[in-house]
Design a protein around this motif. Structure first.
Motif, PDB file in Angstrom:
ATOM      1  N   GLN A 644       0.759  -0.989   0.029  1.00  0.00           N
ATOM      2  CA  GLN A 644      -0.087   0.047  -0.055  1.00  0.00           C
ATOM      3  C   GLN A 644       0.900   1.162   0.067  1.00  0.00           C
ATOM      4  O   GLN A 644       1.647   1.470   0.927  1.00  0.00           O
ATOM      5  CB  GLN A 644      -0.834   0.127   1.224  1.00  0.00           C
ATOM      6  N   LEU A 645       0.604   2.208  -0.919  1.00  0.00           N
ATOM      7  CA  LEU A 645       1.373   3.521  -1.108  1.00  0.00           C
ATOM      8  C   LEU A 645       0.477   4.621  -0.369  1.00  0.00           C
ATOM      9  O   LEU A 645      -0.344   4.605  -0.876  1.00  0.00           O
ATOM     10  CB  LEU A 645       1.618   3.637  -2.601  1.00  0.00           C
ATOM     11  N   TYR A 646       1.107   5.075   0.436  1.00  0.00           N
ATOM     12  CA  TYR A 646       0.617   6.071   1.333  1.00  0.00           C
ATOM     13  C   TYR A 646       1.252   7.435   0.989  1.00  0.00           C
ATOM     14  O   TYR A 646       2.542   7.668   1.062  1.00  0.00           O
ATOM     15  CB  TYR A 646       0.571   6.060   2.700  1.00  0.00           C
ATOM     16  N   LEU A 647       0.621   8.396   0.850  1.00  0.00           N
ATOM     17  CA  LEU A 647       1.154   9.903   0.829  1.00  0.00           C
ATOM     18  C   LEU A 647       1.009  10.600   2.154  1.00  0.00           C
ATOM     19  O   LEU A 647       0.064  10.699   2.664  1.00  0.00           O
ATOM     20  CB  LEU A 647       0.506  10.697  -0.427  1.00  0.00           C
ATOM     21  N   ARG A 648       2.210  11.314   2.385  1.00  0.00           N
ATOM     22  CA  ARG A 648       1.855  12.287   3.468  1.00  0.00           C
ATOM     23  C   ARG A 648       2.623  13.435   3.209  1.00  0.00           C
ATOM     24  O   ARG A 648       3.440  13.744   2.628  1.00  0.00           O
ATOM     25  CB  ARG A 648       2.924  11.569   4.717  1.00  0.00           C
ATOM     26  N   ARG A 649       1.426  14.637   3.374  1.00  0.00           N
ATOM     27  CA  ARG A 649       2.072  15.874   2.979  1.00  0.00           C
ATOM     28  C   ARG A 649       2.551  16.566   4.256  1.00  0.00           C
ATOM     29  O   ARG A 649       1.815  16.652   5.294  1.00  0.00           O
ATOM     30  CB  ARG A 649       0.606  16.701   2.694  1.00  0.00           C
ATOM     31  N   LEU A 650       3.638  17.100   4.025  1.00  0.00           N
ATOM     32  CA  LEU A 650       4.185  17.625   5.138  1.00  0.00           C
ATOM     33  C   LEU A 650       3.966  19.195   5.367  1.00  0.00           C
ATOM     34  O   LEU A 650       4.252  19.671   6.266  1.00  0.00           O
ATOM     35  CB  LEU A 650       5.889  17.438   4.920  1.00  0.00           C
ATOM     36  N   ARG A 651       4.185  19.749   4.108  1.00  0.00           N
ATOM     37  CA  ARG A 651       3.769  21.239   3.932  1.00  0.00           C
ATOM     38  C   ARG A 651       2.739  21.370   3.057  1.00  0.00           C
ATOM     39  O   ARG A 651       3.108  21.013   1.549  1.00  0.00           O
ATOM     40  CB  ARG A 651       5.035  22.006   3.908  1.00  0.00           C
ATOM     41  N   THR A 652       1.665  21.950   3.128  1.00  0.00           N
ATOM     42  CA  THR A 652       0.644  22.173   2.311  1.00  0.00           C
ATOM     43  C   THR A 652      -0.144  23.705   2.498  1.00  0.00           C
ATOM     44  O   THR A 652      -0.131  24.028   3.624  1.00  0.00           O
ATOM     45  CB  THR A 652      -0.447  21.022   2.187  1.00  0.00           C
ATOM     46  N   PRO A 653      -1.018  24.098   1.443  1.00  0.00           N
ATOM     47  CA  PRO A 653      -1.632  25.301   1.595  1.00  0.00           C
ATOM     48  C   PRO A 653      -3.047  25.158   2.703  1.00  0.00           C
ATOM     49  O   PRO A 653      -3.325  25.975   3.193  1.00  0.00           O
ATOM     50  CB  PRO A 653      -2.464  25.587   0.231  1.00  0.00           C
ATOM     51  N   VAL A 654      -3.423  23.903   2.955  1.00  0.00           N
ATOM     52  CA  VAL A 654      -4.284  23.636   3.676  1.00  0.00           C
ATOM     53  C   VAL A 654      -3.913  22.451   4.635  1.00  0.00           C
ATOM     54  O   VAL A 654      -3.063  21.589   4.299  1.00  0.00           O
ATOM     55  CB  VAL A 654      -5.724  22.984   3.009  1.00  0.00           C
ATOM     56  N   TRP A 655      -4.530  22.226   5.744  1.00  0.00           N
ATOM     57  CA  TRP A 655      -4.215  21.564   6.807  1.00  0.00           C
ATOM     58  C   TRP A 655      -4.301  19.858   6.237  1.00  0.00           C
ATOM     59  O   TRP A 655      -5.513  19.757   5.799  1.00  0.00           O
ATOM     60  CB  TRP A 655      -4.945  21.729   7.920  1.00  0.00           C
ATOM     61  N   PRO A 656      -3.174  19.170   6.293  1.00  0.00           N
ATOM     62  CA  PRO A 656      -3.069  18.016   5.638  1.00  0.00           C
ATOM     63  C   PRO A 656      -3.766  16.880   6.445  1.00  0.00           C
ATOM     64  O   PRO A 656      -3.850  16.913   7.748  1.00  0.00           O
ATOM     65  CB  PRO A 656      -1.643  17.846   5.634  1.00  0.00           C
ATOM     66  N   ARG A 657      -4.195  15.630   5.957  1.00  0.00           N
ATOM     67  CA  ARG A 657      -4.500  14.541   6.580  1.00  0.00           C
ATOM     68  C   ARG A 657      -3.156  13.607   6.992  1.00  0.00           C
ATOM     69  O   ARG A 657      -2.177  13.968   6.360  1.00  0.00           O
ATOM     70  CB  ARG A 657      -5.244  13.774   5.463  1.00  0.00           C
ATOM     71  N   THR A 658      -3.468  12.862   8.004  1.00  0.00           N
ATOM     72  CA  THR A 658      -2.211  12.193   8.546  1.00  0.00           C
ATOM     73  C   THR A 658      -1.557  11.171   7.242  1.00  0.00           C
ATOM     74  O   THR A 658      -0.381  11.310   7.054  1.00  0.00           O
ATOM     75  CB  THR A 658      -2.631  11.324   9.875  1.00  0.00           C
ATOM     76  N   LEU A 659      -2.326  10.670   6.511  1.00  0.00           N
ATOM     77  CA  LEU A 659      -2.045   9.875   5.546  1.00  0.00           C
ATOM     78  C   LEU A 659      -3.056   9.595   4.278  1.00  0.00           C
ATOM     79  O   LEU A 659      -4.160   9.860   4.693  1.00  0.00           O
ATOM     80  CB  LEU A 659      -1.645   8.304   5.823  1.00  0.00           C
ATOM     81  N   GLU A 660      -2.557   9.435   3.141  1.00  0.00           N
ATOM     82  CA  GLU A 660      -3.695   9.209   2.095  1.00  0.00           C
ATOM     83  C   GLU A 660      -3.194   8.185   1.321  1.00  0.00           C
ATOM     84  O   GLU A 660      -2.102   8.255   0.748  1.00  0.00           O
ATOM     85  CB  GLU A 660      -3.674  10.562   1.344  1.00  0.00           C
ATOM     86  N   LEU A 661      -4.064   7.041   1.133  1.00  0.00           N
ATOM     87  CA  LEU A 661      -3.801   5.917   0.182  1.00  0.00           C
ATOM     88  C   LEU A 661      -3.589   6.571  -1.072  1.00  0.00           C
ATOM     89  O   LEU A 661      -4.751   7.420  -1.430  1.00  0.00           O
ATOM     90  CB  LEU A 661      -4.817   4.796   0.400  1.00  0.00           C
ATOM     91  N   CYS A 662      -2.726   6.205  -1.920  1.00  0.00           N
ATOM     92  CA  CYS A 662      -2.623   6.676  -3.356  1.00  0.00           C
ATOM     93  C   CYS A 662      -2.160   5.484  -4.081  1.00  0.00           C
ATOM     94  O   CYS A 662      -1.864   5.829  -5.474  1.00  0.00           O
ATOM     95  CB  CYS A 662      -1.993   7.873  -3.621  1.00  0.00           C
ATOM     96  N   GLY A 663      -2.275   4.270  -3.800  1.00  0.00           N
ATOM     97  CA  GLY A 663      -1.937   3.229  -4.590  1.00  0.00           C
ATOM     98  C   GLY A 663      -1.811   1.918  -3.886  1.00  0.00           C
ATOM     99  O   GLY A 663      -1.583   2.042  -2.630  1.00  0.00           O
ATOM    100  N   PHE A 664      -2.046   0.886  -4.387  1.00  0.00           N
ATOM    101  CA  PHE A 664      -1.873  -0.673  -3.843  1.00  0.00           C
ATOM    102  C   PHE A 664      -1.681  -1.348  -5.031  1.00  0.00           C
ATOM    103  O   PHE A 664      -2.216  -1.381  -6.143  1.00  0.00           O
ATOM    104  CB  PHE A 664      -3.189  -0.944  -3.067  1.00  0.00           C
ATOM    105  N   GLN A 665      -0.684  -2.655  -4.651  1.00  0.00           N
ATOM    106  CA  GLN A 665      -0.538  -3.814  -5.419  1.00  0.00           C
ATOM    107  C   GLN A 665      -0.323  -4.983  -4.635  1.00  0.00           C
ATOM    108  O   GLN A 665       0.546  -4.658  -3.679  1.00  0.00           O
ATOM    109  CB  GLN A 665       0.649  -3.221  -6.185  1.00  0.00           C
ATOM    110  N   ALA A 666      -1.141  -5.869  -5.069  1.00  0.00           N
ATOM    111  CA  ALA A 666      -0.806  -7.223  -4.616  1.00  0.00           C
ATOM    112  C   ALA A 666       0.219  -7.952  -5.169  1.00  0.00           C
ATOM    113  O   ALA A 666       0.572  -7.888  -6.498  1.00  0.00           O
ATOM    114  CB  ALA A 666      -2.115  -8.165  -4.843  1.00  0.00           C
ATOM    115  N   VAL A 667       1.073  -8.680  -4.386  1.00  0.00           N
ATOM    116  CA  VAL A 667       2.332  -9.112  -4.800  1.00  0.00           C
ATOM    117  C   VAL A 667       2.227 -10.703  -4.213  1.00  0.00           C
ATOM    118  O   VAL A 667       2.211 -10.862  -2.910  1.00  0.00           O
ATOM    119  CB  VAL A 667       3.644  -8.584  -4.284  1.00  0.00           C
TER     120      VAL A 667
END
Length: 723
Positions: A644-667
């Motif tokens: 599971q690929l998660y995005l974490r925004r460290l600095r952003t114009p609006v208050w960010p979410r802790t994590l955001e799923l942005c990809g997944f792949q079964a292996v």
């Protein structure tokens, strides 16, 4: 067309099961109610539920159409509609297809929450294609499909209809159902393909208190970030229609919300398809407008094209004459209805518009169930060791298939499906003694069966305790006018209209669990449920199977015995109690305080799921326009991990979410095997990183693991960068 004929094309007034009745020779005869409805507007725009069978419609086997005669009934009704219309305009036949075609002999699939647990859009696409083929083989045209609701409060009885709590996962599965049911995008639908109505648009999963049809207190950012991505993805995939939801957005119900249905959906997104109102949602607008005539005008002007059972749309002719809405608005809606009929080929094939019924439904349903069974905890109890010679199969869900099916399910022929008990008896190795005692009911305080269950457990090497809930309706269920349960029957703890204030099981189930664990016999708990229920961490193993369908018992038994690996991953976070809600992983990134009396963290996070082997994740790295990570099977069995690929925004114009799923792949990996998984960036058109935003990526087995996982090197987005 006259104005009256136009208005007729926008109405879906009657219940389809009232359009026919059985004759003594087993055929069908059309009813006076259908004649009156077609006479009213010299035709019929759409007919809902001609094939529907359930406790609400009252249609059982022997009364309604089955696989062998559903197409003949559809042809009989369509012939009448075309002959009654001055221009020979056929009707759209609209059916519920929430997890398979809701009709007698239709294949029942696992519910959406189970589909979310598979994290497998390709498998779901194949199952959706099968459901569409069944619909078209019965003469149906339009499938009502739950896809857009995001599960933010599991007290809501319709949680089972959601793909989960995450917008990205829901978007990928929404694309899959559109592709599967509609086929390749094009002006015309191929044979065996059906038009999809995605429901519900929008934000219905955010109802206050988890109560059905309650208000939604949604800000625009929450709406766009959480509740709209799945709809956006479905429309980009070519969805033919969406259904306007019951809830409000900024105080205005969706069915009367022009900002939502016209300015956003049609103008900004460029949607050219059909908008249908949810059942009786137009008439509810009379609380705003004062009467049903003006309610219909408000809904039409807002962007609704087709009503569902409402009276308000039947008075659109009067609304135009009174100047409440322009006839041009009627014309635009009629054009969209007629265009869908042309796309479906109804004018070219007015009679006998059916395809051959598909095969393989059971295999697809079982495959989905197998991919959804999720192992949440395991202290070495599973898979069942070879040393086990006596297994106690206990609990109210252990020997029944009736409560494996979920809401919106047609009556099943006797003997359909496989319970956990039946499957274990069939699949366990020769010589294993399978003993059974139910112990208690799903609900209620009757504890009289517990001593017998305890005796069976104490005399066994392993106890399999099958607990959970039920969305099964019976004829004594009281229904609202739109089909929601008004008063749930005693065993019904989930489904539309069955909302819970807490997330507990019945008292008898907890007493049974405590008593069985107290025997000292190793115990594996299996939860068959439509929402997460709170279960104490006392048993050695815990699995969940979200209403896995008729053959779900087979999939569960395979996992228990180690014949297959547990493949499922949680599509939502599992709370410790209702008191700590909400617990979704992608909350805003602030320093939440804990509670004095219990942890604020869920015991099992979004994305979690164990295997019978183990995996190690290497640090992720940026490689060109992709994020890569190495995954190694460090155990002794072959298994599958969902990276599971998660995005974490460290600095952003609006208050960010802790994590955001942005990809997944079964292996899939053999013991000791290492493979590199790559996530291309720029593949998600629903989200973008604004210029100047500093971000990092993390690759892990769950949202909780991602919080402590090694991140990629952070970077600053130089421009509007799609993810």
């Amino acid at each position: 067309m006259t104005l009256r004929e136009k208005v007729g094309q926008l109405n879906q007034r009657m219940y389809g099961w009232n359009a026919y009745h059985r004759t003594p020779d087993g055929g069908f005869q059309l009813t006076d109610a259908l004649y009156a409805e077609t006479d009213r507007f010299e035709g019929l725009g759409a007919l809902y539920g001609l094939q529907r069978a359930d406790a609400w419609s009252g249609v059982e086997h022997g009364e309604g159409p089955g696989a062998e005669d559903g197409a003949a009934l559809a042809e009989l009704v369509q012939r009448h509609v075309v002959e009654r219309s001055r221009f020979g305009i056929p009707a759209l036949f609209v059916e519920e297809v929430p997890h398979g075609l809701m009709a007698l002999d239709g294949t029942v699939l696992p519910v959406n929450l189970a589909v979310g647990a598979t994290w497998d859009p390709a498998l779901y696409e194949r199952a959706a294609a099968h459901a569409a083929a069944e619909l078209r083989a019965r003469g149906g045209h339009v499938a009502l499909v739950s896809a857009l609701d995001i599960a933010r409060d599991p007290r809501w009885g319709r949680t089972e209809e959601c793909f989960g709590e995450d917008p990205y996962l829901a978007a990928r599965l929404t694309e899959a159902v559109v592709r599967g049911m509609q086929g390749e995008p094009g002006e015309h639908f191929a044979a065996g393909k059906a038009a999809v109505v995605l429901k519900h648009f929008a934000g219905q999963g955010a109802t206050v208190g988890g109560r059905n049809s309650a208000e939604s207190e949604l800000g625009l950012r929450e709406l766009h970030e959480i509740h709209l991505p799945a709809a956006r993805a479905g429309i980009r995939a070519g969805a033919a229609a969406v259904m306007a939801a019951y809830n409000q957005v900024d105080g205005l119900p969706c069915a009367g919300n022009r900002a939502l249905l016209t300015e956003l959906l049609r103008v900004q997104w460029g949607f050219e398809g059909l908008v249908m109102a949810d059942g009786l949602a137009v008439d509810r607008l009379a609380r705003i407008t004062g009467d049903k005539v003006s309610a219909g005008a408000l809904a039409l002007d807002a962007g609704v094209d087709l009503s569902l059972w409402d009276e308000g749309f039947t008075h659109l002719e009067e609304a135009v004459e009174r100047g409440l809405v322009a006839e041009e608005a009627v014309d635009a809606a009629v054009a969209r209805v007629l265009r869908l009929k042309f796309r479906l080929g109804l004018f070219d094939r007015r009679h006998g518009d059916t395809t051959a019924p598909p095969t393989g439904g059971r295999d697809l349903s079982t495959a989905l169930a197998r991919a959804a069974v999720t192992l949440l905890r395991n202290d070495g109890v599973l898979p069942v060791p070879d040393s086990v010679s006596r297994i106690a199969v206990l609990g109210p869900q252990s020997a029944t298939t009736a409560h494996q099916l979920g809401d919106y399910t047609a009556p099943q022929p006797p003997g359909t499906g496989t319970s956990v008990l039946d499957a274990l008896r069939t699949l366990a190795r020769p010589g294993v003694d399978i003993r059974h005692a139910p112990g208690c009911a799903l609900t209620g305080d009757d504890l009289s069966g517990i001593p017998a269950a305890v005796a069976v457990a104490a005399a066994s090497d392993l106890a399999v305790l099958v607990l959970g809930g039920s969305s099964a309706r019976t004829p004594d269920t009281e229904f609202d006018a739109n089909g929601a349960a008004r008063t749930a029957v005693s065993h019904m703890t989930c489904g539309e209209g069955a909302d819970l204030a807490g997330l507990g099981l019945g008292r008898g189930q907890y007493a049974l669990l405590d008593a069985v664990v107290a025997t000292g016999t190793p115990t594996a708990v299996v939860l068959i449920q439509g929402r997460p229920h709170v279960v104490p961490d006392t048993a050695g193993a815990l699995l969940t199977a979200w209403y896995p369908g008729p053959w779900g018992g087979e999939a569960i038994a395979e996992v228990l015995l180690g014949l297959t690996e547990p493949l499922g991953r949680l599509p939502l976070s599992v709370p410790r109690s209702a008191a700590q809600l909400p617990v979704h992983y992608n909350h805003k990134d602030i320093e939440y305080g804990g509670y004095v009396d219990e942890s604020a963290e869920p015991p099992h996070s979004f994305g979690h799921g164990l295997s019978y082997t183990s995996f190690a994740y290497g640090p992720p790295r940026l490689s060109g326009l992709a994020v890569e990570a190495d995954v190694t099977n460090t155990g002794r069995r072959q298994g599958r991990s969902v990276a599971q690929l998660y995005l974490r925004r460290l600095r952003t114009p609006v208050w960010p979410r802790t994590l955001e799923l942005c990809g997944f792949q079964a292996v899939e990996l053999a013991p000791g095997e290492t493979r590199t998984v790559a996530f291309p960036l720029g593949a998600d058109e629903e989200a973008a990183v604004p210029p100047g935003t500093v971000v990092e990526f993390r690759v892990a087995e769950s949202a909780r693991a991602a919080l402590t996982a090694v991140p990629t090197q952070s970077f600053t987005a130089p421009d509007e960068t799609p993810l």
